[in-house]
Design an enzyme around this catalytic site. Sequence first.
Site, PDB file in Angstrom:
ATOM      1  CE  LYS A  80     -25.297   3.768 -17.763  1.00  0.00           C
ATOM      2  NZ  LYS A  80     -26.528   3.065 -17.450  1.00  0.00           N
TER       3      LYS A  80
ATOM      4  CB  THR B 191     -31.602   2.460 -22.077  1.00  0.00           C
ATOM      5  OG1 THR B 191     -31.013   2.361 -20.767  1.00  0.00           O
ATOM      6  CG2 THR B 191     -32.365   1.166 -22.356  1.00  0.00           C
ATOM      7  NE  ARG B 192     -28.362   7.783 -19.014  1.00  0.00           N
ATOM      8  CZ  ARG B 192     -29.281   8.723 -18.771  1.00  0.00           C
ATOM      9  NH1 ARG B 192     -29.322   9.838 -19.490  1.00  0.00           N
ATOM     10  NH2 ARG B 192     -30.188   8.538 -17.831  1.00  0.00           N
TER      11      ARG B 192
ATOM     12  CG  HIS C 154     -19.854  -8.316 -17.608  1.00  0.00           C
ATOM     13  ND1 HIS C 154     -20.641  -8.695 -18.680  1.00  0.00           N
ATOM     14  CD2 HIS C 154     -20.165  -7.022 -17.368  1.00  0.00           C
ATOM     15  CE1 HIS C 154     -21.389  -7.674 -19.059  1.00  0.00           C
ATOM     16  NE2 HIS C 154     -21.109  -6.652 -18.292  1.00  0.00           N
TER      17      HIS C 154
ATOM     18  NE  ARG D 212     -20.970  -0.986 -12.378  1.00  0.00           N
ATOM     19  CZ  ARG D 212     -22.237  -0.593 -12.390  1.00  0.00           C
ATOM     20  NH1 ARG D 212     -23.123  -1.185 -13.154  1.00  0.00           N
ATOM     21  NH2 ARG D 212     -22.636   0.397 -11.611  1.00  0.00           N
TER      22      ARG D 212
ATOM     23  CE  LYS E 296     -26.249  -2.271 -16.545  1.00  0.00           C
ATOM     24  NZ  LYS E 296     -25.963  -0.892 -15.995  1.00  0.00           N
ATOM     25  N   GLY E 297     -29.496  -2.671 -21.501  1.00  0.00           N
ATOM     26  CA  GLY E 297     -29.470  -2.945 -22.943  1.00  0.00           C
ATOM     27  C   GLY E 297     -28.582  -1.993 -23.725  1.00  0.00           C
TER      28      GLY E 297
ATOM     29  NE  ARG F 103     -25.119  -6.203 -23.112  1.00  0.00           N
ATOM     30  CZ  ARG F 103     -24.472  -5.645 -22.074  1.00  0.00           C
ATOM     31  NH1 ARG F 103     -25.139  -4.901 -21.210  1.00  0.00           N
ATOM     32  NH2 ARG F 103     -23.189  -5.835 -21.912  1.00  0.00           N
TER      33      ARG F 103
HETATM   34  N1  LIG Z   1     -21.223   3.844 -26.053  1.00  0.00           N
HETATM   35  C1  LIG Z   1     -21.352   3.088 -24.967  1.00  0.00           C
HETATM   36  N2  LIG Z   1     -20.608   3.346 -23.872  1.00  0.00           N
HETATM   37  C2  LIG Z   1     -20.743   2.567 -22.768  1.00  0.00           C
HETATM   38  N3  LIG Z   1     -21.612   1.554 -22.652  1.00  0.00           N
HETATM   39  C3  LIG Z   1     -22.375   1.270 -23.723  1.00  0.00           C
HETATM   40  C4  LIG Z   1     -22.266   2.012 -24.918  1.00  0.00           C
HETATM   41  N4  LIG Z   1     -23.142   1.490 -25.800  1.00  0.00           N
HETATM   42  C5  LIG Z   1     -23.740   0.476 -25.202  1.00  0.00           C
HETATM   43  N5  LIG Z   1     -23.281   0.331 -23.954  1.00  0.00           N
HETATM   44  C6  LIG Z   1     -23.734  -0.698 -23.026  1.00  0.00           C
HETATM   45  O1  LIG Z   1     -24.749  -0.124 -22.200  1.00  0.00           O
HETATM   46  C7  LIG Z   1     -24.849  -0.978 -21.075  1.00  0.00           C
HETATM   47  C8  LIG Z   1     -25.644  -0.287 -19.998  1.00  0.00           C
HETATM   48  O2  LIG Z   1     -26.968  -0.261 -20.442  1.00  0.00           O
HETATM   49  P1  LIG Z   1     -28.026   0.810 -19.945  1.00  0.00           P
HETATM   50  O3  LIG Z   1     -27.523   2.185 -20.205  1.00  0.00           O
HETATM   51  O4  LIG Z   1     -29.322   0.452 -20.583  1.00  0.00           O
HETATM   52  O5  LIG Z   1     -28.048   0.534 -18.395  1.00  0.00           O
HETATM   53  S1  LIG Z   1     -29.146   0.986 -17.355  1.00  0.00           S
HETATM   54  O6  LIG Z   1     -30.239   0.022 -17.417  1.00  0.00           O
HETATM   55  O7  LIG Z   1     -29.553   2.358 -17.653  1.00  0.00           O
HETATM   56  O8  LIG Z   1     -28.409   0.903 -16.071  1.00  0.00           O
HETATM   57  C9  LIG Z   1     -23.409  -1.301 -20.722  1.00  0.00           C
HETATM   58  O9  LIG Z   1     -23.392  -2.573 -20.120  1.00  0.00           O
HETATM   59  P2  LIG Z   1     -22.107  -3.172 -19.350  1.00  0.00           P
HETATM   60  O10 LIG Z   1     -21.005  -3.253 -20.381  1.00  0.00           O
HETATM   61  O11 LIG Z   1     -22.524  -4.506 -18.892  1.00  0.00           O
HETATM   62  O12 LIG Z   1     -21.802  -2.219 -18.247  1.00  0.00           O
HETATM   63  C10 LIG Z   1     -22.690  -1.250 -22.065  1.00  0.00           C
HETATM   64  O13 LIG Z   1     -22.286  -2.499 -22.550  1.00  0.00           O
END
Ligand SMILES: Nc1ncnc2c1ncn2[C@@H]1O[C@H](COP(=O)(O)OS(=O)(=O)O)[C@@H](OP(=O)(O)O)[C@H]1O
EC number: 2.8.2.-
Length: 322
Positions: A279, A76-77, A283, A281, A73-74, A154
Amino acid sequence: ARDAWLRTPLAPGEMITAQSALLEREAQESSTTDEELAGRRAANGSSERGGAASTPDYGEKKLPQALIIGVKKGGTRALLEAIRVHPDVRAVGVEPHFFDRNYEKGLEWYRNVMPKTLDGQVTMEKTPSYFVTNEAPKRIHAMAKDIKLIVVVRNPVTRAISDYTQTLSKKPEIPTFEVLAFKNRTLGLIDASWSAIRIGIYALHLENWLQYFPLSQILFVSGERLIVDPAGEMAKVQDFLGLKRVVTEKHFYFNKTKGFPCLKKPEDSGAPRCLGKSKGRTHPHIDPDVIHRLQKFYRPFNMMFYQMTGQDFQWEREEGDK
Ligand SMILES: Nc1ncnc2c1ncn2[C@@H]1O[C@H](COP(=O)(O)OS(=O)(=O)O)[C@@H](OP(=O)(O)O)[C@H]1O
């Protein structure tokens, strides 16, 4: 598209292999952090993709030279999808989970999961659970002691809420965050054994990695900065990987509906790419006292982490969630 950046159709070279099919199935069945991505990719019949300009499937499969090891949730994607825009980066779409769940399958299995690369291209993958897997540093070191490691970190309080929000989306019947966070709420005793909280004790996990890797081999990316200044963070990532700064401001735009930066439409074809609905969501509202208590809990660990990394992530300055 669901969990990956919405993207253009797959290049013809990206045919599904038996290995990747297996991975897809495993990713779907397990509680992988990128579960929706796995589903979407399975539907598309591929698990891998090259840079934005579709790279033909030439070359050979190599073990990765760089890994995104965390944190869950940092962000990473977002980081992986942005770095794979670089023509000198090739990455696996799904999380291979080799150093935690699939280690017994062996290095040849792992190599086979990787996309083909040409000379000079960097092979990468991301599996956020590596950062908190005890055996991971030792195993990764045994594979390649000169590997480059990237950790997106994060604010651990926001990270915990994000983690909880993901679980809640799959299991709506679970107790509230406030209930799960405490061993004893009256005494204010935090339940550090709850994974949503334990993952955020970064200093503890980092100590394990530093037994095997020098700090110079680990890059810490700020998950917060990755949202407000994606190009700035990407410059650091490219420098760290020894790549030319190809991914820059001109690749990103801020999508107001999504509330996050997204990748611009590639020159050749396709649509702009935002990450999917899992990504970013919304909260749930968390009792501000609980947030405050958690911030207090993490403070000494954060300080230790800043000291260990030589970087101040400024999580103490933030008020409340997000
Ligand atoms: N560009 C962009 N678009 C959407 N989301 C973004 C982006 N950059 C960072 N984030 C933040 O990434 C959070 C999800 O983290 P991860 O991809 O590491 O999640 S996972 O561990 O693979 O499930 C996700 O967390 P949440 O907001 O809590 O859903 C986002 O805050």
